[in-house]
Design a protein around this motif. Structure first.
Motif, short mmCIF file in Angstrom:
data_model
loop_
_atom_site.label_atom_id
_atom_site.label_comp_id
_atom_site.label_asym_id
_atom_site.label_seq_id
_atom_site.Cartn_x
_atom_site.Cartn_y
_atom_site.Cartn_z
N GLU A 19 7.69 57.02 16.09
CA GLU A 19 7.48 56.88 14.64
C GLU A 19 8.64 57.52 13.88
OE1 GLU A 19 4.11 56.05 12.91
OE2 GLU A 19 5.45 55.90 11.18
N GLN A 20 9.03 58.72 14.33
CA GLN A 20 10.14 59.44 13.68
C GLN A 20 11.44 58.66 13.78
OE1 GLN A 20 10.69 63.37 15.24
NE2 GLN A 20 8.66 64.03 14.54
N ILE A 21 11.72 58.17 14.97
CA ILE A 21 12.98 57.45 15.18
C ILE A 21 13.01 56.18 14.31
CG2 ILE A 21 14.40 56.22 16.86
CD1 ILE A 21 13.41 58.14 18.98
N LEU A 22 11.87 55.48 14.30
CA LEU A 22 11.79 54.25 13.52
C LEU A 22 11.96 54.54 12.03
CD1 LEU A 22 11.30 51.23 13.34
CD2 LEU A 22 8.85 51.64 13.48
N SER A 23 11.27 55.59 11.56
CA SER A 23 11.39 55.97 10.14
C SER A 23 12.82 56.33 9.80
CB SER A 23 10.50 57.18 9.83
OG SER A 23 9.17 56.81 9.91
N HIS A 24 13.44 57.08 10.68
CA HIS A 24 14.82 57.50 10.46
C HIS A 24 15.74 56.29 10.34
CE1 HIS A 24 18.79 59.04 11.80
NE2 HIS A 24 18.47 60.02 10.95
N GLU A 25 15.54 55.36 11.25
CA GLU A 25 16.34 54.13 11.27
C GLU A 25 16.12 53.35 9.96
OE1 GLU A 25 19.17 52.28 13.44
OE2 GLU A 25 18.11 54.07 14.10
N TYR A 26 14.86 53.28 9.56
CA TYR A 26 14.48 52.53 8.36
C TYR A 26 15.07 53.18 7.11
CZ TYR A 26 11.34 50.11 5.09
OH TYR A 26 10.82 49.36 4.08
N ASN A 27 14.94 54.50 7.03
CA ASN A 27 15.47 55.20 5.85
C ASN A 27 16.98 55.10 5.76
OD1 ASN A 27 12.88 55.87 5.18
ND2 ASN A 27 12.95 57.88 6.20
N ASN A 28 17.63 55.21 6.91
CA ASN A 28 19.08 55.04 6.94
C ASN A 28 19.48 53.67 6.41
OD1 ASN A 28 20.41 57.27 7.63
ND2 ASN A 28 20.53 56.82 9.83
N TYR A 29 18.67 52.70 6.79
CA TYR A 29 18.95 51.32 6.37
C TYR A 29 18.84 51.20 4.85
CZ TYR A 29 19.04 46.26 6.39
OH TYR A 29 19.38 44.95 6.17
N GLN A 30 17.84 51.90 4.27
CA GLN A 30 17.68 51.85 2.81
C GLN A 30 18.91 52.42 2.12
OE1 GLN A 30 15.29 50.02 1.80
NE2 GLN A 30 14.42 49.96 3.85
N LYS A 31 19.41 53.53 2.65
CA LYS A 31 20.63 54.14 2.08
C LYS A 31 21.80 53.17 2.16
CE LYS A 31 19.61 58.89 3.26
NZ LYS A 31 19.76 59.76 4.43
N LEU A 32 21.92 52.57 3.33
CA LEU A 32 23.00 51.62 3.55
C LEU A 32 22.92 50.47 2.54
CD1 LEU A 32 25.30 50.37 5.22
CD2 LEU A 32 23.60 49.56 6.84
N CYS A 33 21.70 49.97 2.31
CA CYS A 33 21.53 48.87 1.36
C CYS A 33 21.96 49.29 -0.04
CB CYS A 33 20.07 48.40 1.34
SG CYS A 33 19.64 47.41 2.77
N GLN A 34 21.64 50.53 -0.42
CA GLN A 34 22.05 51.02 -1.73
C GLN A 34 23.57 51.05 -1.83
OE1 GLN A 34 20.12 51.29 -4.19
NE2 GLN A 34 18.19 51.12 -3.07
N GLU A 35 24.22 51.50 -0.76
CA GLU A 35 25.69 51.54 -0.76
C GLU A 35 26.28 50.14 -0.90
OE1 GLU A 35 27.48 53.57 2.61
OE2 GLU A 35 25.82 55.01 2.59
N VAL A 36 25.74 49.21 -0.11
CA VAL A 36 26.25 47.84 -0.17
C VAL A 36 26.04 47.29 -1.57
CG1 VAL A 36 25.99 45.50 0.72
CG2 VAL A 36 25.79 47.43 2.27
N SER A 37 24.85 47.56 -2.10
CA SER A 37 24.51 47.06 -3.42
C SER A 37 25.48 47.58 -4.47
CB SER A 37 23.08 47.47 -3.74
OG SER A 37 22.87 47.43 -5.10
N ALA A 38 25.85 48.86 -4.38
CA ALA A 38 26.78 49.45 -5.34
C ALA A 38 28.13 48.73 -5.26
CB ALA A 38 26.96 50.94 -5.05
N CYS A 39 28.55 48.40 -4.05
CA CYS A 39 29.83 47.70 -3.89
C CYS A 39 29.77 46.30 -4.46
CB CYS A 39 30.20 47.62 -2.42
SG CYS A 39 30.65 49.20 -1.76
#
Ligand SMILES: [Zn+2]
Length: 370
Positions: A19-39
């Protein structure tokens, strides 16, 4: 023709670590999406996007996925939570019966070398889909837990030869009036409940609106959508089952032209709010999946006021009733509409590439048959 299907599979029985690993992966993905979105917002998502977002913490497939997630959303100011994108070459779903689960999802993670195996429930009736080509899929996080939205693709050959015609008239009172050219098929009226559901929720929202409880309203909208979609699915399923049993070519009345031509504000509001498009998509999608073709015929000025017996212009003494002054034919208006669609369908078939009826009916016969 290639058709795709997406199946919702619950990810279950997660250990704390998974659960922790999956959440971590998911949250990282959200951050990444925000970065891409800003670009994207700043217009510098250009030649070499991968290197821009690549860090030791990310797979290039994940970066690629995030760019796919965001690319089509330029018009939105804020990017909400995105489902975790899984490129088809990095994950797998395999069958391996254990005490915990029958199916397992292999998910690559940067936190654990070699990825992790998550137990998933593939609904039994969809199990055979695992033999098809697996496409890019997604993981979503809902209140009820984690879900894998597994997408598969297959190649279908669309049948060209049919025994019957199955006409569908989309209407206001009942979503779909169905009439076939087989065995004196009586009309079927499907989806009587939809209008009731929509009215009920419109009324609830109106009542609550004054008290301004946006949270409650949002929840109501969600429930309404769920209930309506459930009904639409049932209608589409019934139509397709009938088409399969009778080897029918489905002919759908296309509402595009009719919206502007009908008078009355209230009627227009109801018509434009009814989920015709969604129903049309569901019927088409199911038919194509089974290798069956759909044809759409324009209803504009051709169905609702034309007599299906003699072709004269008829009247509607009241909503729901059709009356022909020439031949005296009096019938349910939706049924008349469906019969007209069947007739227009028959007229259209010769102009379609390669489509044929095994035992073509004449218009006269079709009119008597349904
Ligand atoms: Zn008539």
């Amino acid at each position: 023709m290639q058709v795709a299907k997406t199946v919702k599979c619950k990810i279950h029985s997660l250990t704390n670590i998974k659960e922790q690993i999956l959440s971590h992966e998911y949250n990282n993905y959200q951050k990444l999406c925000q970065e891409v979105s800003a670009c994207v917002d700043n217009n510098y998502l250009s030649d070499r996007p991968y290197s821009l977002f690549k860090t030791a913490n990310r797979y290039s497939a994940t970066v690629w996925g995030a760019i796919q997630s965001i690319k089509n959303k330029r018009q939105f100011d804020r990017i909400g939570e995105q489902p975790l994108y899984l490129r088809n070459d990095v994950f797998a779903v395999v069958e391996n019966q254990t005490k915990i689960s029958k199916h397992w999802l292999k998910l690559p993670t940067k936190r654990k070398h070699g990825g992790i195996w998550l137990p998933v429930i593939v609904p039994r009736k969809y199990e055979e889909l695992l033999n098809l080509k697996i496409c890019d899929s997604k993981i979503t996080k809902k209140k009820k837990g984690w879900f894998l939205l597994l997408t598969v693709k297959k190649e279908v050959v669309i049948m060209k030869s049919y025994s019957n015609i199955l006409a569908i008239d989309l209407g206001e009172k009942v979503m779909a009036t169905v009439c076939g050219s087989f065995n004196n098929q009586r009309p079927q009226f499907l989806g009587r409940k939809v209008r009731g559901i929509r009215r009920h929720y419109a009324w609830l929202r109106k009542r609550l609106g004054k008290k301004k409880i946006p949270k409650v309203i949002k929840r109501l909208e969600h429930t309404e959508k769920h209930k309506v979609n459930d009904q639409l699915y049932k209608i589409a399923r019934q139509i397709n089952n009938l088409a399969e049993e009778t080897n029918s070519l489905i002919v759908l009345g296309d509402l595009k032209g009719i919206r502007k031509s009908t008078k009355g504000k209230r009627f227009n509001r109801i018509v434009s709010n009814m989920p015709y498009l969604k129903l049309t998509q569901m019927i088409t999608y199911m038919a194509n999946w089974d290798g069956r073709q759909i044809i759409k015929v324009s209803e504009k000025g051709r169905t609702s006021h034309t007599c299906s017996k003699c072709g004269s212009k008829g009247t509607r003494p009241y909503q729901g009733m059709f009356k022909c002054p020439s031949c005296g034919y009096q019938v349910n208006a939706d049924f008349n509409g469906a019969k007209r669609i069947a007739q227009i369908g028959l007229e259209t078939i010769p102009s379609l590439d390669g489509v044929s009826l095994i035992a073509p009916l004449t218009l006269q016969e079709a009119s008597h048959a349904c």
